[in-house]
Scaffold this active site. Structure first.
Site, PDB file in Angstrom:
ATOM      1  CG  ASP A  35      -1.318   3.882   4.390  1.00  0.00           C
ATOM      2  OD1 ASP A  35      -0.890   4.474   3.300  1.00  0.00           O
ATOM      3  OD2 ASP A  35      -2.090   4.126   5.214  1.00  0.00           O
ATOM      4  CD  GLU A  67      -6.875   8.167   1.036  1.00  0.00           C
ATOM      5  OE1 GLU A  67      -5.835   8.677   0.997  1.00  0.00           O
ATOM      6  OE2 GLU A  67      -6.784   6.832   1.464  1.00  0.00           O
ATOM      7  CD  GLU A 122      -4.614   5.108  -1.319  1.00  0.00           C
ATOM      8  OE1 GLU A 122      -5.099   5.981  -0.959  1.00  0.00           O
ATOM      9  OE2 GLU A 122      -3.396   5.033  -0.748  1.00  0.00           O
TER      10      GLU A 122
END
Length: 636
Positions: A385, A440, A434
């Protein structure tokens, strides 16, 4: 036309690339003899010195397997033309039926520094454009590559960087700018030209100094050099610059140019790579209810997630942020509350695999050590991430982690990364990316960031680049009138069936069930439907759809079909034909559709069972922000 002209046609002769070697090197695209992209200048490091010579046109047709893709294999054909520019430099053009691509390469004395690259895409100012702009005005190249699409005439587009893919409608076709085979080079942004009639390439400068944010030890760039790339002095190639050309919106989600132009797979052994679904913690904020322990980042909570996954044949549980102390970046020492070795042993006994979240540089700083430790412990992979950049150093880091994961036979979910550029072909263990305005966002966004509109836009544009880690599965659903952002108990925009449809509309071989297990346990019919769906397919088609309005996706696996649709906030009735089914076969179908009250209560849905065949025509009404999902199995 001034200068020497070179022409290259696609195999079906409907597309033509015209390259002009004059005072500058320019190229254009013709579709059915009509110019759809005007002469646009290209160059790199001032390699073009006023002349070019051409090789003979070569035809190539290739087929290769595509593990964990939306189809079993890819067959592609193209014509190729190489223009020599002198001093070892050349530019290679390829014309496919689905679009065109070019890349620069240097086989002579490769310069140590690439100062800049010029890439123009010249349209008309009134051409309609769909652009996703950077969300960081101070450092525009540093952000999560997540934003909605701004649809406007190109001349009215914002004067700021947009990240790829970018789409422009010119006459009867849409042209989508993408890139593939990005290695040791920065990714490309685009920006509207001063005259408002072009998109111009822009590249992040090479990082010079770094610092770290204290709350996650996430590294970020504090200053840059005045050039875009360093080379190793050997063969140098830019990524492929792609312009996909589509006449119908339904061609866009199944365009394979990014995948086909990527570096071939570094392994043929994919037996250890397992796609699947994930019981996920972060979106639902570890928000269990009705349990006899305090929910949070601890052993008992994750044991509950594992039990839920095992009961429902969900392949993975991801341990998201918190399993190690983020402020210290201490990836080598899990927090004691997790009891990680015991937890992994328990998960393995239940047939559930564990994937660990981490910040990109925190893993990279301990790459072999961390891979070896957690591999031996039984961890199956990492969710990486917050890279939030695509300068050369960031791209090289992404490549380095992928190579290490391949060596240790670990799967990867590249979350917080730039858009896909074909790395999932090169490294089949990269199961997802992503780079999408996903679920989210519903924890904190505004209603004006219209997610149902985005949901029926990005499959046409962003999914041309590759798969999406959208993280669907919300069991709390809101209408346009009653939705609001709630960080600790999030709600999706749109209906329950809109959420269910994500599992077929999205290319996503490693996909989340984003809600809490205790919420799913009250919705077992939905869980059973989700977990019965494959995540990789033999074939994908788009029977009908219009970008920004609605989409219908049909996927086939082992003779069974899975069909789903989504609409924007407009209630919509469609007539679905099943002429893609095998003739002479009857299929037993389970259909989840919006309930009669879904416009008022987005969680309302209805389940029907019907038989269909290739002659069946079915009317389906989707509520505002609605959708449907069906699975079709051949009757014995």
């Amino acid at each position: 036309m001034y200068g020497k002209t070179f022409n290259l046609q696609s195999p079906n002769k409907r597309l033509q690339v015209t390259v002009v070697s004059g005072e500058s090197l320019t190229w254009s695209i013709l579709h059915d003899s009509k110019e759809v992209m005007r002469q646009s200048q290209i160059d790199i490091n001032n390699a073009y010195q006023g002349k070019a010579s051409a090789s003979a046109v070569k035809n190539h047709k290739i087929s290769f397997p595509t593990p964990f893709y939306r189809q079993k294999s890819v067959t592609t054909e193209y014509n190729e033309l190489t223009l020599s520019l002198g001093k070892g430099w050349s530019v290679v053009f390829r014309a496919f039926d689905e679009g065109v691509a070019y890349r620069f390469q240097c086989k002579g004395k490769v310069p140590a520094i690439i100062s800049d690259e010029k890439a123009e895409f010249h349209f008309n100012g009134d051409s309609q454009s769909w652009l996703s702009f950077t969300t960081n005005d101070k450092k525009p190249e540093a952000m999560a590559f997540q934003n909605i699409y701004d649809q406007k005439p190109l001349g009215e587009a914002k004067d700021k960087l947009a990240f790829l893919p970018a789409t422009v409608a010119n006459g009867s076709v849409k042209l989508t700018i993408l890139e593939s085979d990005l290695r040791a080079y920065p990714g490309m942004f685009v920006k509207k030209s001063a005259d408002g009639e072009s998109l111009e390439g822009w590249f992040a400068r090479y990082p010079k100094t770094f610092d770290k944010y204290p709350w996650r030890q996430q590294r970020y760039v504090t200053s840059t050099e005045d050039f875009i790339a360093r080379t190793n002095g050997k063969l140098f190639q830019t990524p492929w610059r792609i312009v996909a050309v589509t006449e119908k919106d339904t061609e866009m989600p199944v365009n394979n140019l990014v995948y086909a132009l990527a570096e071939p797979a570094k392994t043929t052994d994919t037996s250890w790579i397992k796609p699947g679904k994930v019981a996920w913690d972060w979106w639902n904020d570890w928000n269990l209810k009705g349990v006899d322990f305090e929910a949070g980042i601890n052993f008992d909570t994750y044991k509950y997630y594992i039990d839920f996954a095992a009961k429902n044949n969900i392949e993975y549980v991801v341990l998201d942020e918190g399993w190690y102390e983020s402020k210290k970046g201490d990836i080598m020492n899990p927090i004691p509350e997790i009891r990680l070795p015991e937890l992994i042993q328990y998960a393995n006994s239940k047939g559930v695999d564990i994937v660990l979240w981490t910040v990109f540089n925190v893993l990279d700083e301990h790459l072999d050590e961390a891979m070896a430790k957690y591999k031996s412990m039984g961890v199956k992979g990492f969710k990486i991430d917050f890279l939030d950049r695509d300068d050369q150093e960031a791209v090289e880091l992404a490549y380095r982690i992928a190579e290490a994961a391949l060596k240790y036979q670990m799967v990867l979910d590249y979350h917080g990364y730039y858009k896909p550029t074909g790395m999932s072909r090169t490294f089949p263990n990269i199961l997802n990316y992503e780079g999408v305005f996903g679920m989210e966002e519903s924890r904190w966004t505004e209603l004006s960031n219209d997610m149902p509109l985005y949901d029926v836009t990005f499959p046409y544009i962003r999914m041309m680049a590759g798969r999406v880690d959208f993280t669907p599965g919300a069991m709390r659903n809101g209408t346009k009138d009653n939705w609001k952002a709630i960080y600790t108990a999030p709600v999706s925009m749109g209906t329950r069936c809109h959420q269910l449809a994500c599992y077929i509309v999205h290319d996503s071989p490693f996909t989340m069930l984003c809600d809490a297990p205790t919420n799913y346990e009250q919705e077992q019919e939905c869980v059973d439907m989700i977990t019965s769906l494959p995540t990789v397919f033999d074939r994908t088609i788009i029977p009908q759809g219009e970008m920004g309005k609605y989409i219908v996706t049909a996927r086939e696996k082992d003779g069974n079909w899975y069909v789903a649709g989504q609409t924007n906030w407009d209630k919509r009735k469609i007539t679905l034909k099943f002429d893609f089914l095998e003739k002479g076969k009857t299929y037993h179908t389970t259909l989840f559709r919006d309930g009669i009250n879904a416009n008022h209560n987005a969680e309302d849905y209805k389940i029907e069972t019907i038989d269909v065949n290739s002659d069946t025509v079915l009317d389906i009404t989707m509520a505002s922000g609605g959708g449907f999902l069906m699975k079709l199995g051949i009757r014995d």
